[in-house]
Design an enzyme around this catalytic site. Structure first.
Site, PDB file in Angstrom:
ATOM      1  N   GLY A 420       1.442   0.934   8.098  1.00 35.46           N
ATOM      2  CA  GLY A 420       1.208  -0.312   7.389  1.00 35.46           C
ATOM      3  C   GLY A 420       1.054  -0.062   5.904  1.00 35.46           C
ATOM      4  N   GLY A 422      -0.523  -2.048   2.039  1.00 38.76           N
ATOM      5  CA  GLY A 422      -1.294  -3.113   1.425  1.00 38.76           C
ATOM      6  C   GLY A 422      -1.658  -2.729   0.008  1.00 38.76           C
ATOM      7  N   GLY A 423      -2.600  -3.461  -0.573  1.00 35.72           N
ATOM      8  CA  GLY A 423      -3.004  -3.198  -1.947  1.00 35.72           C
ATOM      9  C   GLY A 423      -3.744  -1.894  -2.108  1.00 35.72           C
ATOM     10  N   GLY A 425      -2.751   1.046  -0.683  1.00 33.03           N
ATOM     11  CA  GLY A 425      -1.886   2.157  -0.350  1.00 33.03           C
ATOM     12  C   GLY A 425      -1.126   1.967   0.940  1.00 33.03           C
ATOM     13  N   ILE A 426      -0.293   2.961   1.233  1.00 30.61           N
ATOM     14  CA  ILE A 426       0.534   2.980   2.436  1.00 30.61           C
ATOM     15  C   ILE A 426      -0.075   3.971   3.424  1.00 30.61           C
ATOM     16  CG2 ILE A 426       2.865   3.329   3.321  1.00 30.61           C
ATOM     17  CD1 ILE A 426       3.833   2.966   0.423  1.00 30.61           C
ATOM     18  N   VAL A 427      -0.117   3.608   4.694  1.00 24.38           N
ATOM     19  CA  VAL A 427      -0.709   4.462   5.722  1.00 24.38           C
ATOM     20  C   VAL A 427       0.404   4.954   6.650  1.00 24.38           C
ATOM     21  CG1 VAL A 427      -2.425   4.646   7.549  1.00 24.38           C
ATOM     22  CG2 VAL A 427      -2.843   3.130   5.606  1.00 24.38           C
ATOM     23  N   ASP A 544     -15.758  -4.465   3.256  1.00 27.03           N
ATOM     24  CA  ASP A 544     -14.480  -5.048   3.691  1.00 27.03           C
ATOM     25  C   ASP A 544     -14.374  -5.030   5.215  1.00 27.03           C
ATOM     26  OD1 ASP A 544     -12.032  -6.274   3.373  1.00 27.03           O
ATOM     27  OD2 ASP A 544     -10.932  -4.427   2.993  1.00 27.03           O
TER      28      ASP A 544
END
Length: 730
Positions: A420, A422-423, A425-427, A544
Site C-alpha cells: 500500500g 499513502g502520505g 510512504g510506500i509499504v 493515528d
C-alpha cells in the site's frame, strides 16, 4: 316575511358547517396547538405548518403517529422539536397525549417549570428537556409514569433538593440532572429502589454532604457515575466498590477527604476520577496519607534492666560492636553483589529479543513479551553501550537487536511487492533469503549529506531506536532502519492477515467477523494502547488509531501499527510528493523493491477517527486523542458502520459548541441510546444472531460512549478501558 325561516335555516346550516370544520382536528392535534400557542418565538418557523384546519397532526413536522386499537384515527406517539431556538413554556395540555411515548424538546429556550400534568401521559417512556431554561424543583410527579425509562433534565436551571420521592422512579434506566442548581444532601434510601438504573449524572450542581453508600447498590449501572463539580464532603464510602467493574467514577472537584478505599471496582479507577479533592490521599493519587503516630507504650509496663557490674557492661558492649560490624560488612557485600547482578541482567536484557506465541508462551509468533526497554521516543540515549546493535552510521542497515540479522544486500535481492501507499510512504512485503517476510516502509529521500542532514540522521536514529524498544504482543515491532541521503527505510514485523478495515467490510469468500473475534480485537488493541500510554512510566501518544492501522494475524490477534511514524516522517522533512523509489543517484540501484510514484500535489485528508479537539490547528497531542479514536473503532466494531454516516450538513443530534467535527457515528449511537432504540437497529447484522452476547454488547457500547465523550477530561484512561473490556466474556 315568508322567506325568513329559509334564511334562518341557511344561517344555522352554515354555522353548523363552520363549527364542524373548527372541531375537525383530533384531540391530540388540539393539545399540540396548545404547545404552539405557548411558543412566543419560533425563529425557524418550525411550527408554522401546524394548522388547525387539518384532520390530524400526523404529517406535521416533528410529529409521529401510530394506529391504536379502538380508535378510528391515528394517535400521536412522538413529539420531537429539538434545537429550534423556541422561546416559550411547556403547556400542561401535553399531558393529555395519552399515547405519547417520546417527548424531545431539548436545545430550545423554554422556561417555566416542568408541568406535573405530564404525568397523565401514561405511555411516556423518554423525556428529553435538556439544554433549556427550565426552573423550579425536580418534577417528582413524573415518577408516577409507569413506563418512564429515560429522563434528561440536564443543562437547565432547576433547583431545590433531590427529593426522597425520586425512589418512586423505579423503572428509570437513565437519569441525567447535571448542570442545574440542585443543592443539599442526597437522601438515603433512594438508590436501592432504582435497580434498573444504567446511567446516572448528577455533576455540576450544588449538592453537599456525604456520598450515600447505597450508590453501591446500583448493580445495573454502566458507563460513568458522574458526581463531579459538587460540594460532597467526607470520605469515599467503601460500598462504591460494589459497583460493576465496567463503571468509571468521576468524583472530581469536590471536598472529599481521607484515604481512597481499595475495594472492588474502586481499585480499578485511575487518578483522574479523584482530582481536585485536596483532602484525598492514597492510590492512585500521588499523595501519601499521613499515618497517625504509634501510641505510647503503657506506663510502668516495661521492666527495669537488671543491674550489672561495670566489667559486664564493657564486655557486652564490645561483643555487640563486633557483631554489628560483621553484620554491616555482610550487608554491604550482599547489596554490592545484588547491584552487580541487576546491572548485568539489565544489560543482557537490553541486548536480547524474544518472539512469543499467541498462546502466551515463548515461541513463534507474537505473545506475552510485554516489557519495554528504557528509552523514549523523543529522547536520545546517553549510554553508548546500551544497544550495541542499535548503533550505526549513515548508509548502513541498523538492526535494533541481535535477534534480527540480515544484510542490506540480502534485503535488496529479495522478492517484494507493494502492500500500500499513502502520505507516510510506500509499504512493501519483502521475503528475505531465509524465508522470513518483513514489512519495509520507504519514507523517501532528502535530509542527508549536509550538516543539517547529519543532525537529522542522529535525531532519526535516536527516535527509531526508542520506537524499536517498545515491545508488546499487540504493537508491531520495528526491527531495523536504513538512512542515506536518497532513501529512508523502516523494517518491521510482517503481519500476514490484512487489517481490521478490510475484515469489517468482509472479503470475497470470507464471512464477516463474529462477535468473539471483535471482542478479542477490542481487548488486544486496548491492551496495546494502555501499554503505549504507560510504557516504563513514559507517556506515549500514538495519534493515528484507526482500523487500517490495526493489523490482524492468522488467529485474529490485533497488532497496532505506525506507532511513532509521524515523528519519523517529520524528521525526514519529506512532503507527501515523493520521488520514485529508485533514481539515477540512488544508493539502492539494482534493488528488487518496485517503485511507485505518488501523484504531484496529492495529500491525505484528516482521519475521520481523530478526536474533535485534535482537529484544532496547533493542538498538542494527548493520550485522550487515542482514547477517542479507540472509542470510534469500538463503535465501528459494534455497528459495522464507518465514522461518517452522513455529511456534516445532514448531521443531527446535539451540537457541541466548538466541536463541530463530532463524527456522525457518535451522534447516531448517542441518539439511539437516548431514544431507547432497539439494539437490533444499531448492531451490525453480522452478529445479530448471537443473542447470547447481548450483555457484552451493551457493556461495550457503554465503554465506547465513555471513550467518545466530548470533554477529554471525562474520557477514561486506556488502562481502565482495557481492564473493563478484559472482564467481558471471561
Amino acid at each position: 316575511m315568508t322567506n325568513l325561516p329559509c334564511h334562518l335555516f341557511l344561517l344555522l346550516l352554515l354555522n353548523s358547517l363552520f363549527l364542524y370544520k373548527t372541531i375537525a382536528l383530533s384531540p391530540d392535534g388540539l393539545a399540540l396547538l396548545a404547545f404552539k400557542s405557548a411558543v412566543s418565538n419560533d425563529p425557524q418557523s418550525s411550527l408554522a405548518t401546524w394548522n388547525e384546519n387539518d384532520a390530524d397532526p400526523c404529517h406535521w413536522p416533528g410529529i409521529s403517529c401510530a394506529n391504536v386499537t379502538g380508535f378510528s384515527y391515528p394517535r400521536v406517539v412522538g413529539l420531537a422539536v429539538a434545537q429550534r431556538n423556541l422561546t416559550g413554556y411547556i403547556p400542561s395540555e401535553l399531558g393529555s397525549l395519552l399515547f405519547l411515548r417520546r417527548l424531545n424538546l431539548h436545545g430550545n429556550n423554554l422556561s417555566g417549570t416542568v408541568p406535573s400534568d405530564l404525568a397523565n401521559a401514561s405511555s411516556l417512556h423518554s423525556l428529553f428537556l435538556y439544554g433549556n431554561s427550565l426552573t423550579g424543583p425536580f418534577p417528582s410527579a413524573l415518577c408516577n409514569l409507569p413506563r418512564l425509562q429515560n429522563l434528561d433534565l440536564s443543562f437547565n436551571s432547576l433547583s431545590g433538593a433531590i427529593p426522597l420521592d425520586l425512589r418512586n422512579c423505579r423503572q428509570l434506566q437513565r437519569l441525567l440532572l447535571s448542570h442545574n442548581n440542585f443543592f443539599g444532601k442526597i437522601p438515603s434510601g433512594v438508590w436501592p429502589e432504582m435497580t434498573g438504573l444504567v446511567q446516572l449524572d448528577l455533576s455540576s450542581n450544588q449538592l453537599n454532604g456525604s456520598i450515600p453508600p447505597d450508590f453501591g447498590q446500583l448493580t445495573s449501572l454502566g458507563g460513568t457515575l458522574n458526581l463531579s463539580h459538587n460540594h460532597f464532603s467526607g470520605e469515599i464510602p467503601a460500598e462504591l466498590g460494589k459497583l460493576p467493574s465496567t463503571v468509571s467514577l468521576d468524583l472530581r472537584f469536590n471536598d472529599l477527604t481521607g484515604e481512597i478505599p481499595q475495594s472492588g471496582s474502586l481499585a480499578n479507577q485511575g487518578p483522574t476520577a479523584f482530582l481536585n479533592n485536596p483532602g484525598l490521599c492514597g492510590f492512585p493519587l500521588q499523595i501519601i496519607c499521613q499515618n497517625q503516630p504509634p501510641p505510647a507504650p503503657p506506663i510502668n509496663q516495661t521492666p527495669a534492666p537488671p543491674v550489672q557490674s561495670v566489667s559486664q557492661k564493657k564486655g557486652l558492649r564490645t561483643n555487640l560492636i563486633i557483631l554489628i560490624s560483621i553484620a554491616d560488612a555482610a550487608g554491604v557485600a550482599l547489596i554490592g553483589i545484588a547491584m552487580v547482578y541487576i546491572y548485568w541482567k539489565i544489560k543482557d536484557r537490553d541486548n536480547e529479543w524474544c518472539v512469543c506465541s499467541s498462546k502466551g508462551k515463548p515461541g513463534a509468533g507474537g505473545g506475552m513479551c510485554t516489557w519495554c526497554v528504557n528509552g523514549g521516543v523523543n529522547m536520545e540515549s546517553t549510554d553508548g553501550e546500551e544497544e550495541e546493535d542499535g548503533e550505526g552510521k549513515e548508509g548502513e542497515l541498523v538492526a535494533m537487536d541481535k535477534g534480527f540479522r540480515f544484510e542490506l544486500d540480502e534485503l535488496l535481492r529479495s522478492s517484494a511487492y507493494v502492500l500500500g501507499k499513502g502520505g507516510k510512504g510506500i509499504v512493501y512485503k519483502v521475503v528475505v533469503g531465509s524465508g522470513i517476510p518483513v514489512a519495509v516502509r520507504r519514507l523517501g529521500g532528502g535530509g542527508g549529506g549536509d550538516t543539517g542532514g547529519q543532525q537529522r540522521y542522529k535525531e532519526f536514529a535516536a527516535e527509531a531506536q526508542a520506537i524499536g524498544r517498545v515491545r508488546h504482543p499487540n504493537v508491531v515491532r520495528l526491527r531495523a532502519f536504513y538512512w542515506s541521503q536518497d532513501e529512508k527505510l523502516l523494517i518491521s514485523d510482517f503481519i500476514p492477515n490484512g487489517n481490521l478495515a478490510t475484515a469489517l467490510r468482509g472479503r470475497s469468500g470470507h464471512p464477516k467477523l463474529p462477535w468473539s473475534n471483535r471482542l478479542k480485537i477490542a481487548k488486544g488493541v486496548a491492551r496495546g494502547l494502555a501499554h503505549l500510554h504507560d510504557c516504563n512510566q513514559r507517556k506515549y501518544v500514538h495519534g493515528d488509531i484507526k482500523p487500517s492501522n490495526i493489523l490482524l494475524d492468522g488467529e485474529c490477534n490485533p497488532h497496532i501499527s505506525d506507532f511513532g511514524l509521524n515523528n519519523l516522517v517529520s524528521i525526514t522533512g519529506n512532503t507527501t510528493d515523493m520521488p520514485p523509489f529508485l533514481g539515477p543517484q540512488s544508493s539502492l540501484a539494482g534493488s528488487a523493491l518496485p517503485s511507485m510514484k505518488k501523484s504531484s500535489g496529492s495529500f491525505e485528508k484528516p482521519s475521520p477517527y481523530l478526536a474533535p479537539e485534535a482537529r484544532v490547528p496547533g493542538a498538542r497531542p494527548t493520550q485522550k486523542w487515542d482514547v477517542y479514536s479507540f472509542g470510534l473503532v469500538l463503535m465501528e466494531l459494534l455497528t459495522g458502520k464507518p465514522p461518517e454516516l452522513a455529511s456534516p450538513s445532514t448531521s443531527s443530534g446535539l451540537q457541541i459548541p466548538g466541536l463541530e467535527h463530532v463524527p456522525e457515528l457518535v451522534r447516531w449511537v448517542k441518539k439511539g441510546f437516548e431514544d431507547g432504540r432497539p439494539l437490533a437497529e444499531m448492531l451490525d447484522p453480522a452478529v445479530l444472531h448471537e443473542s447470547h452476547v447481548k450483555k457484552e454488547v451493551i457493556s461495550t457500547f457503554h465503554v465506547a460512549l465513555a471513550c467518545t465523550d466530548g470533554d477529554p477530561e471525562q474520557r477514561p484512561r486506556m488502562k481502565t478501558v482495557s481492564d473493563n473490556l478484559d472482564k467481558l466474556g471471561s
